[in-house]
Design a protein around this motif. Sequence first.
Motif, PDB file in Angstrom:
ATOM      1  N   SER A 179     -48.429 -57.056  45.300  1.00  0.00           N
ATOM      2  CA  SER A 179     -48.330 -55.685  45.785  1.00  0.00           C
ATOM      3  C   SER A 179     -47.008 -55.500  46.506  1.00  0.00           C
ATOM      4  N   MET A 180     -46.282 -54.451  46.150  1.00  0.00           N
ATOM      5  CA  MET A 180     -44.994 -54.205  46.793  1.00  0.00           C
ATOM      6  C   MET A 180     -45.179 -53.934  48.285  1.00  0.00           C
ATOM      7  N   ALA A 181     -46.274 -53.287  48.629  1.00  0.00           N
ATOM      8  CA  ALA A 181     -46.539 -52.996  50.041  1.00  0.00           C
ATOM      9  C   ALA A 181     -46.758 -54.287  50.823  1.00  0.00           C
ATOM     10  N   GLU A 182     -47.437 -55.276  50.193  1.00  0.00           N
ATOM     11  CA  GLU A 182     -47.671 -56.543  50.861  1.00  0.00           C
ATOM     12  C   GLU A 182     -46.382 -57.371  50.935  1.00  0.00           C
ATOM     13  N   VAL A 183     -45.571 -57.311  49.871  1.00  0.00           N
ATOM     14  CA  VAL A 183     -44.340 -58.094  49.850  1.00  0.00           C
ATOM     15  C   VAL A 183     -43.376 -57.622  50.924  1.00  0.00           C
ATOM     16  N   ARG A 184     -43.242 -56.290  51.100  1.00  0.00           N
ATOM     17  CA  ARG A 184     -42.261 -55.781  52.058  1.00  0.00           C
ATOM     18  C   ARG A 184     -42.637 -56.107  53.491  1.00  0.00           C
ATOM     19  N   ARG A 185     -43.909 -56.401  53.736  1.00  0.00           N
ATOM     20  CA  ARG A 185     -44.318 -56.775  55.086  1.00  0.00           C
ATOM     21  C   ARG A 185     -43.839 -58.179  55.448  1.00  0.00           C
ATOM     22  N   VAL A 186     -43.543 -58.969  54.423  1.00  0.00           N
ATOM     23  CA  VAL A 186     -43.117 -60.342  54.659  1.00  0.00           C
ATOM     24  C   VAL A 186     -41.630 -60.532  54.359  1.00  0.00           C
ATOM     25  N   CYS A 187     -41.159 -59.898  53.306  1.00  0.00           N
ATOM     26  CA  CYS A 187     -39.779 -60.086  52.860  1.00  0.00           C
ATOM     27  C   CYS A 187     -39.077 -58.729  52.739  1.00  0.00           C
ATOM     28  N   ARG A 188     -37.779 -58.729  52.945  1.00  0.00           N
ATOM     29  CA  ARG A 188     -36.985 -57.508  52.760  1.00  0.00           C
ATOM     30  C   ARG A 188     -36.758 -57.276  51.269  1.00  0.00           C
ATOM     31  N   LYS A 230     -44.840 -70.272  48.719  1.00  0.00           N
ATOM     32  CA  LYS A 230     -43.892 -70.677  49.737  1.00  0.00           C
ATOM     33  C   LYS A 230     -42.980 -69.520  50.117  1.00  0.00           C
ATOM     34  N   ASN A 231     -42.731 -69.379  51.397  1.00  0.00           N
ATOM     35  CA  ASN A 231     -41.876 -68.329  51.956  1.00  0.00           C
ATOM     36  C   ASN A 231     -42.452 -66.928  51.735  1.00  0.00           C
ATOM     37  N   PHE A 232     -43.741 -66.862  51.423  1.00  0.00           N
ATOM     38  CA  PHE A 232     -44.363 -65.550  51.288  1.00  0.00           C
ATOM     39  C   PHE A 232     -45.723 -65.512  51.981  1.00  0.00           C
ATOM     40  N   GLY A 233     -46.646 -66.374  51.516  1.00  0.00           N
ATOM     41  CA  GLY A 233     -47.972 -66.384  52.104  1.00  0.00           C
ATOM     42  C   GLY A 233     -49.061 -66.509  51.059  1.00  0.00           C
ATOM     43  N   ASP A 234     -50.271 -66.061  51.396  1.00  0.00           N
ATOM     44  CA  ASP A 234     -51.419 -66.169  50.504  1.00  0.00           C
ATOM     45  C   ASP A 234     -51.444 -65.011  49.518  1.00  0.00           C
ATOM     46  N   VAL A 235     -51.788 -65.311  48.271  1.00  0.00           N
ATOM     47  CA  VAL A 235     -51.884 -64.299  47.219  1.00  0.00           C
ATOM     48  C   VAL A 235     -53.156 -64.549  46.424  1.00  0.00           C
ATOM     49  N   ALA A 256     -33.641 -52.937  38.962  1.00  0.00           N
ATOM     50  CA  ALA A 256     -34.191 -54.210  39.416  1.00  0.00           C
ATOM     51  C   ALA A 256     -34.399 -54.164  40.922  1.00  0.00           C
ATOM     52  N   MET A 257     -35.364 -54.949  41.389  1.00  0.00           N
ATOM     53  CA  MET A 257     -35.633 -55.097  42.811  1.00  0.00           C
ATOM     54  C   MET A 257     -35.319 -56.532  43.215  1.00  0.00           C
ATOM     55  N   THR A 258     -34.678 -56.692  44.355  1.00  0.00           N
ATOM     56  CA  THR A 258     -34.329 -58.014  44.865  1.00  0.00           C
ATOM     57  C   THR A 258     -35.151 -58.298  46.112  1.00  0.00           C
ATOM     58  N   VAL A 259     -35.899 -59.396  46.085  1.00  0.00           N
ATOM     59  CA  VAL A 259     -36.718 -59.804  47.224  1.00  0.00           C
ATOM     60  C   VAL A 259     -35.966 -60.907  47.972  1.00  0.00           C
ATOM     61  N   HIS A 260     -35.734 -60.681  49.274  1.00  0.00           N
ATOM     62  CA  HIS A 260     -35.021 -61.647  50.109  1.00  0.00           C
ATOM     63  C   HIS A 260     -36.056 -62.526  50.812  1.00  0.00           C
ATOM     64  N   ARG A 261     -36.162 -63.776  50.380  1.00  0.00           N
ATOM     65  CA  ARG A 261     -37.175 -64.670  50.931  1.00  0.00           C
ATOM     66  C   ARG A 261     -36.725 -65.261  52.265  1.00  0.00           C
ATOM     67  N   ALA A 262     -37.692 -65.859  52.950  1.00  0.00           N
ATOM     68  CA  ALA A 262     -37.436 -66.331  54.311  1.00  0.00           C
ATOM     69  C   ALA A 262     -36.419 -67.468  54.343  1.00  0.00           C
ATOM     70  N   ASP A 263     -36.306 -68.250  53.247  1.00  0.00           N
ATOM     71  CA  ASP A 263     -35.363 -69.370  53.249  1.00  0.00           C
ATOM     72  C   ASP A 263     -33.965 -68.965  52.825  1.00  0.00           C
TER      73      ASP A 263
END
Length: 403
Positions: free
Chosen positions: A41-50, A24-29, A60-67
């Motif tokens: 993959s970090m390259a795939e994550v950055r294409r969807v989330c900041r 959810k809020n990311f896509g297919d994995v 640490a890395m923080t992933v900002h999801r769409a919600d």
Amino acid sequence: MKPPGLCVSTPTVAQLSNLMGHVKNFGDVWFNPHSLANILSMAEVRRVCRITMDSAIEPAMTVHRADGSLMKFQEYKTGLYYYDTLAAPEHPNSTSFDVNDYLFLHTVAGNQRAFTRRKIQGADRARDLYRKIGRPSEQEFTDILTNNLIRNCPVTPDDAKRALKIYGPDVATLKGKTVKKQNSGIPNYQATHIPAPIIAQYNNVRLFIDIFWVNGSPYFHTISEWVKFRTVAAINNRSKRTLLLETQAIIHLYQTRGFTVTRVEGDREFSCLENDLLPTPINIADADDHVAEVERSIRTIKERTRALIQGLPFRRIPKTMMRAAVESANKSLNQFPARNGVSDTLSPLTIMTGRPTPDYNDMKIEFGAYAPVFEANEPTNTVKARTTGEIAFTPTGNAPGRY
């Protein structure tokens, strides 16, 4: 057509993932049911989330999801970044406001994360000493350490309490010392009387009957008009005698509570009961038709049963457990007032049995919960275990509230 798959390899082992899952809020994995974690993959994550990171503050890395929620991936000692779903509540990794509760199995490794290595070593010494002195009660063990009854003892009362938090109660002690609890006073209650207006207005009811299947096992199901009282009975066969006995038992139940079953509604499978049910008539549906009321009730029971089973951690469900799950789903529907029923305050169970509304104090254990339970041994002067690991099903329905 299956996807080609993703191969992750190390110098010693390789793993192939050829299934896809949706996050959810990311896509297919890529997904592997035998893997402990999903690799993103970090390259795939950055294409969807900041993704944001400031190593001067923390690794640490923080992933900002769409919600709008955040997922914090922390650096592990091997250099990989991971998201820990078992993080302590005081250090959450996610700021999602949509999720209120998480339920995970408590493991010793997970409990140890809340303590330093020195405190864990102290807890290990306490548990080792506990076994050496003959496994006393936890209170007695604490008193021994508090009063310094063991010379030159490095174990403190805090170590003993910490060991209990990390490892839980000693299993051997439970198996050796558990005794049967004496029955407390059996609660007494007066059967709830059906209000006179209900009997006067809804004295005559129709009974809808049918058979449904769950995992290849047949169940006889009934629901009444207006009262909305449901019954479920596991049956061994669909013979005329079985169907007749089950139907007559339900009709008798309604008669004992002051109701009159004016007609029974069923499909063609119950046509064999027409003469034997008299003077209660039975209406048989057409060949290509079904009784809508009971069909909708069956759907509801199956939905409740399916939700109950999906919440269990077991991969295989034996017939005994499945039967108990169906009965539990049926009971949960009966114990609260039915929508469009005869009363907004009285449940179908109260109307048909006289039992009062559910008591929170009687809801002691959840369906499917695992616990060591006392088991009496004959003869009693043996060293056999006093407890057996068992899985809770449904309440027995007796006054003391047993399961």
